[in-house]
Design an enzyme around this catalytic site. Structure first.
Site, mmCIF file in Angstrom:
data_model
loop_
_atom_site.group_PDB
_atom_site.id
_atom_site.type_symbol
_atom_site.label_atom_id
_atom_site.label_comp_id
_atom_site.label_asym_id
_atom_site.label_seq_id
_atom_site.Cartn_x
_atom_site.Cartn_y
_atom_site.Cartn_z
ATOM 1 N N GLU A 129 1.157 -0.634 -5.257
ATOM 2 C CA GLU A 129 0.088 0.349 -5.392
ATOM 3 C C GLU A 129 0.729 1.720 -5.454
ATOM 4 O O GLU A 129 0.998 2.357 -4.447
ATOM 5 C CB GLU A 129 -0.902 0.299 -4.222
ATOM 6 C CG GLU A 129 -2.132 1.155 -4.480
ATOM 7 C CD GLU A 129 -2.316 2.374 -3.567
ATOM 8 O OE1 GLU A 129 -3.222 3.184 -3.833
ATOM 9 O OE2 GLU A 129 -1.564 2.534 -2.591
ATOM 10 N N ASP B 16 0.818 -1.209 0.000
ATOM 11 C CA ASP B 16 0.000 0.000 0.000
ATOM 12 C C ASP B 16 0.859 1.269 0.000
ATOM 13 O O ASP B 16 1.826 1.371 0.745
ATOM 14 C CB ASP B 16 -0.883 -0.016 1.260
ATOM 15 C CG ASP B 16 -1.847 1.142 1.299
ATOM 16 O OD1 ASP B 16 -2.609 1.291 0.333
ATOM 17 O OD2 ASP B 16 -1.831 1.900 2.289
HETATM 18 C C1 GLC Z 1 -4.076 3.318 -0.400
HETATM 19 C C2 GLC Z 1 -5.473 2.758 -0.343
HETATM 20 C C3 GLC Z 1 -6.432 3.818 0.041
HETATM 21 C C4 GLC Z 1 -6.012 4.424 1.334
HETATM 22 C C5 GLC Z 1 -4.561 4.864 1.303
HETATM 23 C C6 GLC Z 1 -4.044 5.118 2.666
HETATM 24 O O1 GLC Z 1 -3.906 4.216 -1.418
HETATM 25 O O2 GLC Z 1 -5.811 2.208 -1.585
HETATM 26 O O3 GLC Z 1 -7.735 3.336 0.096
HETATM 27 O O4 GLC Z 1 -6.819 5.530 1.600
HETATM 28 O O5 GLC Z 1 -3.713 3.883 0.793
HETATM 29 O O6 GLC Z 1 -3.740 3.892 3.300
HETATM 30 C C1 GLC Z 2 -3.316 6.853 -2.784
HETATM 31 C C2 GLC Z 2 -4.788 6.932 -2.483
HETATM 32 C C3 GLC Z 2 -5.571 7.555 -3.556
HETATM 33 C C4 GLC Z 2 -4.961 8.826 -3.938
HETATM 34 C C5 GLC Z 2 -3.513 8.629 -4.237
HETATM 35 C C6 GLC Z 2 -2.863 9.908 -4.471
HETATM 36 O O1 GLC Z 2 -3.071 5.957 -3.784
HETATM 37 O O2 GLC Z 2 -5.310 5.685 -2.329
HETATM 38 O O3 GLC Z 2 -6.853 7.780 -3.092
HETATM 39 O O4 GLC Z 2 -5.603 9.332 -5.058
HETATM 40 O O5 GLC Z 2 -2.854 8.059 -3.160
HETATM 41 O O6 GLC Z 2 -1.617 9.670 -4.985
#
Ligand code: GLC
Ligand code: GLC
Length: 640
Positions: A336, A294
């Site tokens: 991610e 994450d």
């Molecule tokens: C990631 C998750 C998102 C969350 C963020 C903070 O981007 O996908 O849902 O708000 O991390 O943990």
């Molecule tokens: C994380 C969050 C997403 C947001 C992004 C910004 O991935 O989950 O909500 O848009 O950060 O970079």
């Protein structure tokens, strides 16, 4: 402890250098007598150098660096020694077949445990449905203990060793992983490692002044440092708090990239790295096969930089990856990183994150629907799609998060498209502030100060199903059709396959109100699922169409792997790409407009005369060109 005094281990090993020899022999002296040692040792010998090198770049300046490494390997060994035989067998199998996840049989699904099935047992009861759909990968949103009512949907973790009581016990989760695996479904969980919740014992300890947790988080006595950092930071959740810091009850400031109850961990402290290594391996030992890493972009901070995508973030990931190779070898990482496309790919490699969300394809699919032009998507497929061997995209239409327009401005300008203005248009289009739009999304984190905004909405609501647009079903199938055929692991947000609509009732829930992403996280809709075999219903049409594509995909070995060749159709609304495997080829064409489109015969010059569309089973004479119905997708197999 003086490391040199430890007696040499019982077995000889030509370590690449003295430091590694010292570290290894210390660990061997401690654990070498253990039954579980030999298999662990064999992997240590292969991966220790990488682990040391990556960590040395981060922590090598410290006097206690070697001791830290020794302890870290101890953490890894402890995890290994309790890993089940079943998982160890899986480790061997996956090491022997490192490309297993590139199979076209792979299909992902994602859901919240509570919203989809109530509990872990409820998810278990859905296994027959997952098999009916063809899933081989199931991502459950974070099920760990978290604060109430605010937990960012579980992304504020209070303990990585306990589950949310309402979902069931950790033993139920372990059991679920086992059952899924038996049915050919890999369990995917998050490793939320950029931050913990403010209720995690480390956070509580830090707040209370416990010296063990002093440097676990970024806590500052006043605004001096936060102000200095904020000069170069972007705001992620400006609706909740401006900037990246939140004030504590005692007046101090803590780094909170996301919500004020999500405290960023301080990875410049090696104790944080080790502590989180233990948590990571304990999640792996539950039977998790992919860890969704994450918020990877944010894990390393450095004054004067945006604190995103720093080189040290990659070192941390590679070090964690090396640890996984040693102590949980079948574990794979999914990145991610919802950032600039150059940065997204920087996390993808066999030694870092083997798989990654493909946010560019996702955003550009929506762009193509809004503009009825495929130029940006086609360009991305040509220049940004093919990945290194041993890695794969996870192609998705939407996730549990907002949709942000993360294309590269420098790509867009090639077509005379100005990034900022175009994003404004896309936002207006998708939140129904653009005349004639079929979409019913809502704004997310609208930031009037800098014009930033992202959008929320389910696939169906964004495709026009909510306002009963007659092309909605075809749009949904086209979007998922690309995810299923462009190369990589397709991922379905469960509910999309039956056309789940936006659910505005989230605003009544105090834990959810204020975060519009909940609009597209509806609870499982029993009615829609019960209609899934009834072609008179939208749910039935979407499900049947999608299921057909899934079955077809699994059958077509040409769709194995991730590589494609872009195929320019010279029609602005028609996307094209070629998939090849050995001597078989598949040409995919997709019409992103609500009018019939023709691809001219000249475009097929180098191809055989005839082809058959595997979706409709209709033959085409390519010498006459190809006509596509509104939003039609063709999977053309050549004949002759
Ligand atoms: C990631 C998750 C998102 C969350 C963020 C903070 O981007 O996908 O849902 O708000 O991390 O943990
Ligand atoms: C994380 C969050 C997403 C947001 C992004 C910004 O991935 O989950 O909500 O848009 O950060 O970079």
């Amino acid at each position: 402890m003086v490391i040199q005094e430890i007696p040499p281990a019982h077995e000889d090993w030509q370590a690449p250098d003295e430091q590694l020899w010292r570290v290894w022999s210390t660990v061997a002296a401690w654990h070498g007598h253990h039954l579980q040692w030999p298999a662990f040792d064999a992997r240590v010998r292969v991966h220790l150098a990488v682990l040391r090198d990556e960590l040395k770049a981060l922590y090598g300046h410290r006097d206690d660096f070697e001791r830290f490494l020794v302890k870290l390997l101890g953490v890894a060994f402890d995890a290994w020694s309790v890993r089940t035989n079943e998982l160890k067998a899986l480790d061997l199998q996956r090491e022997a077949e490192p490309h297993w996840f590139e199979s076209q049989k792979m299909l992902g699904g994602v859901c919240y445990v509570d919203l989809f099935a109530g509990t872990f047992k409820g998810i278990e009861a859905q296994i027959p449905y997952f098999k009916e759909l063809g899933l081989t990968y199931l991502h459950l949103m974070p099920p760990f203990l978290c604060p109430e009512p605010h937990s960012d949907g579980g992304y504020a973790v209070s303990s990585y060793r306990k589950t949310k009581p309402a979902l069931g016990k950790i033993a139920d989760l372990r059991q679920l992983a086992k059952k899924l695996r038996k049915e050919g479904i890999s369990l995917v969980l998050d490793f939320v490692f950029n931050h913990t919740s403010d209720e995690h014992e480390w956070a509580r300890g830090a707040l209370a002044g416990d010296p063990r947790y002093d440097d676990f988080f970024y806590i500052f006595p006043d605004r001096e440092q936060p102000d200095a950092y904020e000069r170069t930071l972007r705001e992620i959740f400006p609706d909740e708090h401006p900037g990246a810091f939140s004030q504590l009850p005692d007046g101090r400031w803590v780094w909170t990239t996301f919500h004020s109850y999500q405290w960023d961990l301080n990875y410049s402290n090696p104790a944080v790295f080790s502590a989180m290594a233990g948590e990571m391996l304990s999640i792996a030992n539950l039977g998790v096969e992919f860890l969704r890493m994450d918020a990877v972009a944010f894990i390393w901070k450095q004054m004067g930089t945006p604190c995103e995508n720093l080189p040290q973030a990659h070192k941390l990931l590679r070090a964690y990856n090396a640890l996984a190779r040693i102590a949980a070898p079948s574990l794979m990482f999914k990145s991610e990183a919802i950032v600039h496309p150059d940065d997204v790919v920087s996390y993808i490699s066999p030694t870092e994150c083997q798989i990654s969300y493909n946010p560019l394809q996702m955003a550009l699919l929506w762009n193509s629907l809004a503009t009825r032009e495929v130029n940006l998507l086609q360009q991305a497929l040509e220049h940004r799609h093919n990945l290194p061997e041993g890695t794969a995209w996870v192609n998705y239409v939407r996730s549990h998060d907002d949709i942000g327009w993360t294309f590269a401005d420098e790509d867009a300008i090639h077509f005379g498209i100005k990034g900022f203005d175009h994003r404004q248009f896309l936002n207006r289009f998708y939140v129904n502030r653009f005349e004639g739009s079929f979409a019913r999304g809502v704004p997310f984190q609208d930031n009037p100060q800098n014009g930033d905004c992202r959008i929320s909405g389910t696939a169906a609501s964004l495709c026009g199903l909510e306002q009963r647009d007659s092309f909605a079903v075809a749009r949904i199938l086209l979007m998922y059709g690309v995810a299923l055929s462009s190369g990589g692991i397709p991922l379905i947000y469960l509910g999309d396959e039956v056309g789940a609509l936006n659910d505005p009732t989230y605003i009544k829930d105090p834990g959810k109100a204020g975060d519009s992403r909940w609009v597209h996280r509806p609870a499982r809709n029993e009615l829609r699922y019960s209609q899934r075999h009834d072609l008179k219903t939208d749910a039935g049409r979407i499900h049947a169409g999608l299921h057909e594509l899934i079955v077809l995909r699994k059958r077509l070995s040409v769709l194995q792997g991730g590589r494609l060749a872009a195929f320019w159709t010279h029609n602005r609304s028609v996307l094209g790409y070629l998939r090849e495997k050995g001597s078989s080829r598949l040409l995919v064409l997709g019409n992103f407009s609500e009018v019939e489109q023709t691809v001219d015969a000249t475009v097929f010059g180098a191809m055989p005369d005839s082809a058959i569309d595997l979706i409709s089973t209709i033959p085409f004479n390519l010498r006459k060109g190809v006509r596509l119905q509104p939003y039609q997708m063709l999977w053309l197999e050549f004949r002759g």
